[in-house]
Design a protein around this motif. Structure first.
Motif, mmCIF file in Angstrom:
data_model
loop_
_atom_site.group_PDB
_atom_site.id
_atom_site.type_symbol
_atom_site.label_atom_id
_atom_site.label_comp_id
_atom_site.label_asym_id
_atom_site.label_seq_id
_atom_site.Cartn_x
_atom_site.Cartn_y
_atom_site.Cartn_z
ATOM 1 N N ILE A 250 0.824 -1.209 0.000
ATOM 2 C CA ILE A 250 0.000 0.000 0.000
ATOM 3 C C ILE A 250 0.859 1.260 0.000
ATOM 4 O O ILE A 250 0.572 2.225 -0.707
ATOM 5 C CB ILE A 250 -0.971 -0.010 1.195
ATOM 6 C CG1 ILE A 250 -1.969 -1.169 1.026
ATOM 7 C CG2 ILE A 250 -1.711 1.323 1.303
ATOM 8 C CD1 ILE A 250 -2.937 -1.320 2.173
ATOM 9 N N GLY A 251 1.914 1.281 0.824
ATOM 10 C CA GLY A 251 2.839 2.397 0.769
ATOM 11 C C GLY A 251 2.663 3.460 1.823
ATOM 12 O O GLY A 251 2.355 3.179 2.987
ATOM 13 N N LYS A 252 2.822 4.681 1.409
ATOM 14 C CA LYS A 252 2.990 5.846 2.281
ATOM 15 C C LYS A 252 1.947 5.954 3.388
ATOM 16 O O LYS A 252 2.282 6.255 4.532
ATOM 17 C CB LYS A 252 2.965 7.111 1.426
ATOM 18 C CG LYS A 252 3.115 8.414 2.186
ATOM 19 C CD LYS A 252 3.121 9.591 1.227
ATOM 20 C CE LYS A 252 3.275 10.907 1.966
ATOM 21 N NZ LYS A 252 3.311 12.067 1.025
ATOM 22 N N LEU A 268 9.039 -7.081 7.424
ATOM 23 C CA LEU A 268 8.111 -6.457 6.495
ATOM 24 C C LEU A 268 8.640 -6.704 5.087
ATOM 25 O O LEU A 268 9.793 -6.421 4.795
ATOM 26 C CB LEU A 268 7.985 -4.958 6.758
ATOM 27 C CG LEU A 268 7.003 -4.181 5.869
ATOM 28 C CD1 LEU A 268 6.395 -3.005 6.634
ATOM 29 C CD2 LEU A 268 7.667 -3.660 4.583
ATOM 30 N N VAL A 269 7.767 -7.246 4.232
ATOM 31 C CA VAL A 269 8.147 -7.476 2.843
ATOM 32 C C VAL A 269 7.198 -6.670 1.965
ATOM 33 O O VAL A 269 5.984 -6.748 2.103
ATOM 34 C CB VAL A 269 8.128 -8.975 2.489
ATOM 35 C CG1 VAL A 269 6.781 -9.615 2.744
ATOM 36 C CG2 VAL A 269 8.585 -9.207 1.050
ATOM 37 N N ALA A 270 7.779 -5.853 1.077
ATOM 38 C CA ALA A 270 6.984 -4.895 0.297
ATOM 39 C C ALA A 270 7.177 -5.125 -1.185
ATOM 40 O O ALA A 270 8.288 -5.368 -1.659
ATOM 41 C CB ALA A 270 7.385 -3.466 0.652
ATOM 42 N N THR A 271 6.066 -4.987 -1.932
ATOM 43 C CA THR A 271 6.144 -5.130 -3.382
ATOM 44 C C THR A 271 5.477 -3.990 -4.135
ATOM 45 O O THR A 271 5.349 -4.052 -5.345
ATOM 46 C CB THR A 271 5.534 -6.468 -3.837
ATOM 47 O OG1 THR A 271 5.948 -6.746 -5.183
ATOM 48 C CG2 THR A 271 4.017 -6.445 -3.775
ATOM 49 N N GLY A 272 5.041 -2.964 -3.434
ATOM 50 C CA GLY A 272 4.389 -1.855 -4.125
ATOM 51 C C GLY A 272 4.164 -0.698 -3.183
ATOM 52 O O GLY A 272 4.465 -0.767 -1.989
ATOM 53 N N ALA A 273 3.597 0.381 -3.730
ATOM 54 C CA ALA A 273 3.348 1.576 -2.929
ATOM 55 C C ALA A 273 2.261 2.394 -3.615
ATOM 56 O O ALA A 273 2.509 3.496 -4.101
ATOM 57 C CB ALA A 273 4.622 2.387 -2.763
ATOM 58 N N THR A 274 1.048 1.865 -3.635
ATOM 59 C CA THR A 274 -0.010 2.499 -4.424
ATOM 60 C C THR A 274 -0.453 3.846 -3.863
ATOM 61 O O THR A 274 -1.038 4.642 -4.595
ATOM 62 C CB THR A 274 -1.231 1.566 -4.522
ATOM 63 O OG1 THR A 274 -1.643 1.165 -3.214
ATOM 64 C CG2 THR A 274 -0.898 0.331 -5.337
ATOM 65 N N THR A 275 -0.179 4.121 -2.568
ATOM 66 C CA THR A 275 -0.572 5.419 -2.013
ATOM 67 C C THR A 275 0.585 6.412 -1.965
ATOM 68 O O THR A 275 0.439 7.507 -1.422
ATOM 69 C CB THR A 275 -1.155 5.266 -0.591
ATOM 70 O OG1 THR A 275 -0.144 4.730 0.279
ATOM 71 C CG2 THR A 275 -2.371 4.365 -0.595
#
Length: 352
Positions: A250-252, A268-275
């Protein structure tokens, strides 16, 4: 053949995406020609139409997830044959660099996402498409074309996040952010496959209820300002000091709270930042708690094969919201922009 083509960028897909007649592609010696039975939408399809965040080749055919039948094989193809039922592996890489030969083709400096960065006129929203043999995976007879297309990219991405990168273990507490998204729905099911306890988040009640239906143990609304406090209440109820793994894309708007929810040594594993990308964190959570912050993108062909195996065993069930005839396929882009669906949107190029 019929293909969904756009020749200029626009914020309105209905103005530029048109069904056109173009030639069936000619394959290279290492490629196969696929009769596309089902193709799934992804957010990168919108990025392509918008021309943001990067410009992609024009004229363009989008579509990174397809399933269908091989109708022609190149002279160098060894493992596939005409008639095989297959699904696409959209991570195109050189296969010879250090990263690729280390099993990290997703880190290849020459990597392209097929159907997004490729072209002109090379993507999945067409009646026929072509791919290198190494980017095609066979599917079992009991897996439908629709299910295969719906799960291919999101399944591979989610598997790589949780199994390849976070290395989840049975019994862990996993927080799946955006459980109503494509990757989120598969993330919930992978975590349950590993016998983890899952807290999912979603943006409205309907999506929250559906997260529970597909296996989440608890669910909260991440659009509420105090969503993270509700996660903490669940932690206390379970007697846990925090979550073991956060599945993030989700992101920010949520990132600082996600980091704070992790237990000592959590991941924490992240694959995007749509916000949004420009988030902040309290660095004390990083070094005092030994927090692991991991990035993740796409996945390996072997990971896609793992996903398709578990789909064939009924342990991962693709969730499909809408199937559109090809003549009306542009509505899928409109739906993606609205983000109200629960499950994947598909189109069927052979059905006009």
């Amino acid at each position: 053949m019929k293909a969904a083509v756009y020749r200029e960028y626009s914020k309105d897909p209905t103005k530029v995406v048109k069904i056109e007649d173009i030639d069936i592609p000619k394959i290279k010696p290492n490629e196969v020609l696929i009769k596309v039975e089902a193709a799934a939408y992804n957010y990168n399809d919108l990025w392509g139409i918008w021309g943001e965040p990067i410009k992609i080749p024009l004229p363009h055919i989008s579509g990174s997830d397809v399933a269908g039948t091989i109708v022609e094989v190149g002279s160098d193809v060894q493992k596939l044959k005409v008639g095989d039922r297959v699904v696409s592996h959209s991570n195109l890489s050189c296969r010879v660099c250090y990263e690729c030969t280390s099993g990290r083709e997703f880190d290849c400096s020459d990597r392209l996402v097929w159907g997004f960065q490729t072209g002109p006129l090379w993507g999945g929203f067409a009646q026929y498409t072509h791919l290198p043999e190494v980017n095609v995976v066979k599917i079992a007879d009991n897996v439908s074309f629709n299910d295969a297309a719906a799960v291919s990219m999101v399944g591979m991405t989610s598997w790589h996040m949780l199994v390849g990168r976070a290395k989840i273990k049975p019994g862990q507490l996993v927080l799946v952010m955006g459980g109503g998204s494509g990757v989120g729905m598969v993330g919930i099911q992978i975590a349950k496959l590993y016998n983890c306890t899952v807290i999912a988040t979603a943006g409205n009640k309907d999506k929250m209820d559906k997260c529970l239906e597909i296996g989440a143990d608890y669910v909260v609304n991440h659009r509420e300002a105090d969503w993270y406090k509700k996660v903490r209440e669940i932690n206390k109820k379970l007697g846990q000091p925090g979550v073991d793994v956060v599945f993030e894309h989700i992101g920010k708007s949520v990132f600082p709270q996600e980091v704070a929810l992790l237990k000592m040594g959590g991941t924490l594993v992240a694959t995007g930042a749509t916000t949004g990308y420009d988030s902040t964190i309290d660095l004390r959570y990083l070094f005092f708690r030994g927090t692991n912050l991991l990035g993740s993108t796409q996945g390996t062909k072997a990971e896609l094969e793992d996903v398709m195996y578990w789909v064939s065993k009924g342990k991962i069930k693709p969730v499909i919201d809408t199937i559109l005839p090809f003549s009306d396929m542009v509505q899928g882009h409109v739906m993606m922009a609205g983000a109200q669906q629960f499950g994947k949107i598909l189109t069927t190029p052979q059905k006009l």
